[in-house]
Design a protein around this motif. Structure first.
Motif, short mmCIF file in Angstrom:
data_model
loop_
_atom_site.label_atom_id
_atom_site.label_comp_id
_atom_site.label_asym_id
_atom_site.label_seq_id
_atom_site.Cartn_x
_atom_site.Cartn_y
_atom_site.Cartn_z
N GLY A 35 0.82 -1.20 0.00
CA GLY A 35 0.00 0.00 0.00
C GLY A 35 0.86 1.25 0.00
O GLY A 35 1.83 1.34 0.75
N TYR A 76 0.74 5.13 0.83
CA TYR A 76 -0.09 6.04 1.62
C TYR A 76 0.49 7.45 1.50
O TYR A 76 1.44 7.79 2.19
CB TYR A 76 -0.11 5.57 3.06
N ALA A 107 -3.31 3.41 8.55
CA ALA A 107 -2.36 2.52 7.88
C ALA A 107 -2.41 1.12 8.48
O ALA A 107 -2.40 0.12 7.75
CB ALA A 107 -0.95 3.09 7.97
N ALA A 148 -3.69 -2.26 6.51
CA ALA A 148 -2.76 -3.38 6.39
C ALA A 148 -3.36 -4.66 6.95
O ALA A 148 -3.24 -5.74 6.36
CB ALA A 148 -1.45 -3.06 7.10
N VAL A 167 3.11 -1.07 4.21
CA VAL A 167 2.54 0.23 3.87
C VAL A 167 3.69 1.22 3.76
O VAL A 167 4.49 1.36 4.70
CB VAL A 167 1.53 0.71 4.93
#
Length: 200
Positions: free
Chosen positions: A4, A6, A21, A25, A33
């Motif tokens: 991910g 962010y 976050a 996750a 992340v």
């Protein structure tokens, strides 16, 4: 592997950012992340805090969590190349065998059709969208022909609890002598005080 990205100004990073976050996750089974602070050179943002300070606070905040990493890619990118489209192309090349997601709040879902290279960005990437305030994410998608066309690209997540912590509120509290200590990580709080990051 799922990764991910962010992105935010993280000015400063808050406990809300970290909670978001961690929740993404956990629920989406992300291996990592990557926190991506935006550059202060971006024309669509007004960031007066030095990139150095925002990056140092971010490092302090995510220390100790093996799933959390940071990238200064946008901070180092040339002006005009730090559109989200280019950012996602960069990370997909960096992790060619991974499924890469862009993590964002529902407030950005409303804005993304107006972003640079919006159709290419949406068509070629996956997004994890976190609920924000009273924004109806399904209604936002229904109200945009571009979002409707690529609805399958978006994973919509309800938070389950209200956890809105505003970075601008924290900055204002510091600037005017308040004490927002428990809205952000203790190490970040101490860094801000020691370096007078938000002192007028």
């Amino acid at each position: 592997m799922k990764v991910g990205i962010y992105g935010s100004s993280f000015n400063p990073i808050t406990n809300g950012h970290l909670w978001t976050a961690n929740t993404v996750a956990d629920r989406q089974k992300l291996a990592k992340v990557i926190f991506l602070p935006s550059s202060s050179k971006r024309m669509d943002k007004s960031i007066t805090t030095q990139d150095f300070h925002r990056l140092e606070m971010l490092k302090l905040a995510i220390a100790g969590n093996e799933k959390f990493e940071y990238s200064d890619y946008e901070m180092k990118a040339n002006v005009g190349t730090y559109y989200t489209y280019y950012t996602m192309e960069y990370f997909k090349k960096l992790y060619p065998s991974a499924e890469v997601f862009f993590i964002m709040g529902a407030d950005l879902l409303k804005e993304i059709p107006d972003w640079k290279y919006s159709e290419e960005l949406i068509k070629n990437n996956r997004f994890i969208v976190m609920e924000r305030n009273d924004i109806n994410m399904y209604r936002v998608i229904a109200g945009s022909v571009l979002l409707r066309r690529y609805e399958q690209q978006f994973i919509l997540m309800g938070k389950g609890i209200v956890n809105e912590i505003s970075s601008s509120y924290i900055r204002e509290e510091f600037e005017f002598g308040g004490d927002p200590r428990y809205l952000l990580p203790e190490a970040v709080y101490q860094y801000i005080r020691e370096n007078q990051v938000y002192t007028i």
